[in-house]
Motif scaffolding. Structure first.
Motif, PDB file in Angstrom:
ATOM      1  N   ALA A  10     106.093  66.801  72.211  1.00  0.00           N
ATOM      2  CA  ALA A  10     105.526  68.045  72.740  1.00  0.00           C
ATOM      3  C   ALA A  10     105.014  68.936  71.616  1.00  0.00           C
ATOM      4  O   ALA A  10     103.983  69.604  71.757  1.00  0.00           O
ATOM      5  N   GLY A  62     101.627  67.461  70.521  1.00  0.00           N
ATOM      6  CA  GLY A  62     100.653  67.899  71.515  1.00  0.00           C
ATOM      7  C   GLY A  62      99.640  66.875  71.969  1.00  0.00           C
ATOM      8  O   GLY A  62      98.925  67.100  72.950  1.00  0.00           O
ATOM      9  N   GLU A  85      97.870  63.034  75.893  1.00  0.00           N
ATOM     10  CA  GLU A  85      98.214  63.783  77.095  1.00  0.00           C
ATOM     11  C   GLU A  85      99.466  63.248  77.783  1.00  0.00           C
ATOM     12  O   GLU A  85     100.189  64.007  78.434  1.00  0.00           O
ATOM     13  N   ARG A 111      98.672  66.140  63.189  1.00  0.00           N
ATOM     14  CA  ARG A 111      99.491  67.006  64.041  1.00  0.00           C
ATOM     15  C   ARG A 111     100.980  66.699  63.865  1.00  0.00           C
ATOM     16  O   ARG A 111     101.824  67.607  63.917  1.00  0.00           O
ATOM     17  N   PRO A 156      91.395  72.557  71.835  1.00  0.00           N
ATOM     18  CA  PRO A 156      92.842  72.407  72.064  1.00  0.00           C
ATOM     19  C   PRO A 156      93.127  71.216  72.960  1.00  0.00           C
ATOM     20  O   PRO A 156      92.364  70.933  73.897  1.00  0.00           O
ATOM     21  N   PRO A 175      97.189  69.970  78.472  1.00  0.00           N
ATOM     22  CA  PRO A 175      98.656  69.951  78.663  1.00  0.00           C
ATOM     23  C   PRO A 175      99.169  68.523  78.804  1.00  0.00           C
ATOM     24  O   PRO A 175      98.518  67.663  79.390  1.00  0.00           O
ATOM     25  N   GLN A 176     100.365  68.294  78.271  1.00  0.00           N
ATOM     26  CA  GLN A 176     100.956  66.964  78.352  1.00  0.00           C
ATOM     27  C   GLN A 176     101.720  66.772  79.671  1.00  0.00           C
ATOM     28  O   GLN A 176     102.208  67.724  80.263  1.00  0.00           O
TER      29      GLN A 176
END
Length: 319
Positions: free
Chosen positions: A165, A168, A171, A223, A242, A245-246
């Protein structure tokens, strides 16, 4: 070389980089490079080409080395793993060079590493094993047989999903317990020990040879280094979009092949959500294989459909 007779359905869009400049390493292990910042921080590792026909990780590490990426705290190890299989890669038969003698990512239990069995992959695993001894965080870079959504494979423990998480991308994050055929490197030693803090992830960057896999491998690597504190957040400035969301999933069943012939009922590629319990997935010999509950995601259906291999994993969305 072991025979892996699987026809190739996809174009080879990636050019595997020449790794010969990295042969000597600087860690005492060929093709393994370690850089120490001199400042307190974690020891982290990025590993690539555990499978010789997955060039995206080699591309990511090659770019990091060419850009003189160095840790700002702790240490950074960059490791090219199954060199013999990688050097044998042939874009005209790209499935044939996944390994030389056996799957490098099924030999990472202590009994196998310290036993009497021998293979090209085991010799290399024993050679690189010392590089893992003090690693706090590992990201092992892989790719997939089919065109399917990329996945972060987090293993069994919550600490790995938390790291995923923080990274990021990609997905979808999938918690799983590995394969009946053998232990993966990401499950080696303390990485799979609930009493320890050492944490490992395995990223599947998309289909083996699609161009986007190399770019995702590099982005995920950077990352990861930021998430572990080895690089500052400034390293992310180049990524202007960006990530979405995962979504997190957990494997509830790994379908291990018990018979000589496994046949899928449909042309599954992975990532499909099967809505209804009891949906036919395929036949293991004469035995039908069906979904055990509603709304399960298919994780990486395999083309290596022989006894003892994982045909597919079934994952439930986390609530």
């Amino acid at each position: 070389m072991s025979e892996i007779n699987i026809p190739n359905e996809y174009p080879v869009e990636l050019a595997p980089p020449d790794l010969s400049p990295y042969k000597d390493g600087n860690s005492g292990i060929p093709y393994v490079w370690r850089f120490d910042s001199g400042a307190p921080g974690p020891n982290v590792m990025l590993s690539a080409i555990v499978h010789g026909n997955e060039p995206c990780g080699a591309i990511a590490l090659d770019r990091l080395l060419k850009n003189d990426t160095r840790p700002e705290s702790g240490s950074l190890t960059l490791a090219f793993m199954n060199i013999d299989a990688y050097d044998a890669f042939d874009p005209l038969d790209p499935n044939a060079t996944r390994w030389i003698d056996e799957d490098f990512n099924r030999v990472w239990d202590i009994a196998t590493l310290e036993g009497e069995r021998d293979s090209v992959e085991l010799r290399r695993a024993r050679e690189v094993r010392p590089a893992l001894a003090e690693i706090d965080y590992l990201l092992d870079i892989h790719s997939m047989q089919h065109l399917a959504p990329p996945l972060m494979m987090s293993g069994r423990h919550a600490r790995a999903k938390a790291l995923a998480a923080a990274i990021g991308v990609p997905e979808r994050v999938v918690g799983d317990a590995g394969h009946a055929a053998g232990r993966r490197m990401r499950d080696y030693g303390p990485f799979d020990d609930p009493r320890e803090k050492n944490t490992a992830l395995l990223i599947e960057c998309g289909q083996h040879w699609q161009a986007s896999a190399g770019d995702l491998a590099e982005e995920a690597a950077i990352r990861f280094l930021v998430a572990t504190g080895v690089l500052s957040a400034d390293a992310l400035d180049r990524f202007t979009i960006p990530p979405p969301p995962q979504s997190a999933f957990t494997v509830v069943e790994a379908v291990t092949i018990q018979n000589e012939a496994f046949v899928f009922a449909q042309d599954f590629s992975g990532g499909e959500i099967i809505a209804k319990k009891g949906t036919l997935l395929g036949h293991d010999g004469e035995i039908p294989v069906v979904t055990p509950e509603d709304d399960l995601m298919l994780v990486m259906p395999s083309k290596r459909l022989w006894r003892g291999q994982t045909a597919v994993r079934l994952a439930r969305r986390d609530t």
